[in-house]
Design a protein around this motif. Sequence first.
Motif, PDB file in Angstrom:
ATOM      1  N   ALA A  69       0.786  -1.109   0.119  1.00  0.00           N
ATOM      2  CA  ALA A  69       0.096  -0.024  -0.004  1.00  0.00           C
ATOM      3  C   ALA A  69       0.842   1.354   0.051  1.00  0.00           C
ATOM      4  CB  ALA A  69      -0.993  -0.086   1.320  1.00  0.00           C
ATOM      5  N   PRO A  74      -0.940  -1.527  -6.213  1.00  0.00           N
ATOM      6  CA  PRO A  74      -2.178  -2.092  -6.169  1.00  0.00           C
ATOM      7  C   PRO A  74      -2.391  -3.368  -6.665  1.00  0.00           C
ATOM      8  CG  PRO A  74      -2.242  -0.322  -7.676  1.00  0.00           C
ATOM      9  CD  PRO A  74      -0.881  -0.291  -7.160  1.00  0.00           C
ATOM     10  N   PHE A  77      -0.932  -5.321  -3.832  1.00  0.00           N
ATOM     11  CA  PHE A  77      -1.582  -5.389  -2.730  1.00  0.00           C
ATOM     12  C   PHE A  77      -2.821  -6.328  -2.807  1.00  0.00           C
ATOM     13  CE2 PHE A  77      -4.983  -3.958  -0.221  1.00  0.00           C
ATOM     14  CZ  PHE A  77      -4.548  -3.819   1.037  1.00  0.00           C
ATOM     15  N   PRO A 113      -5.899   0.928  -1.813  1.00  0.00           N
ATOM     16  CA  PRO A 113      -5.844  -0.264  -1.045  1.00  0.00           C
ATOM     17  C   PRO A 113      -7.158  -0.431  -0.177  1.00  0.00           C
ATOM     18  CG  PRO A 113      -3.849   0.903  -0.751  1.00  0.00           C
ATOM     19  CD  PRO A 113      -4.831   1.680  -1.656  1.00  0.00           C
TER      20      PRO A 113
END
Length: 135
Positions: A69, A74, A77, A113
Amino acid sequence: MDTKELYARGLRRRKKMFGEADVEKRMAVSGEFGAPLQNIINAYVYGDIWERKGLPDPIRSLVMLGITAASNKPAEFRVHAQGALTNGCTKEQVQDVLLLVAMYCGIPAAIEPHRIAAEIFGEAANPASGPAVGI
């Protein structure tokens, strides 16, 4: 331990965390060109570092969520949020990590996130609605 053993151990762990189909897909996507990187990921990331005993798996997953994050990754993540769920992390733990990211790295670092985590925990209003709207 030799690298073949690390690789096999890492591949088992990776498939357990993320599912066999997803791992196979990730490994195949970059073809022969990406094979050396996949070898490193399996052997050293999952076969060595993820197998260390200093941190339990849920804590290691939460650390990875904070790292991905805070560094604006992303896609990674999302992968590690799925792994965190598999490793037993709770929605509240993930939320607390993302609030820390917001406070220490800035609100914008935590927006996408948060959206991804809400989707993974089944709380997104409409996951197909596209990218998150900024603040």
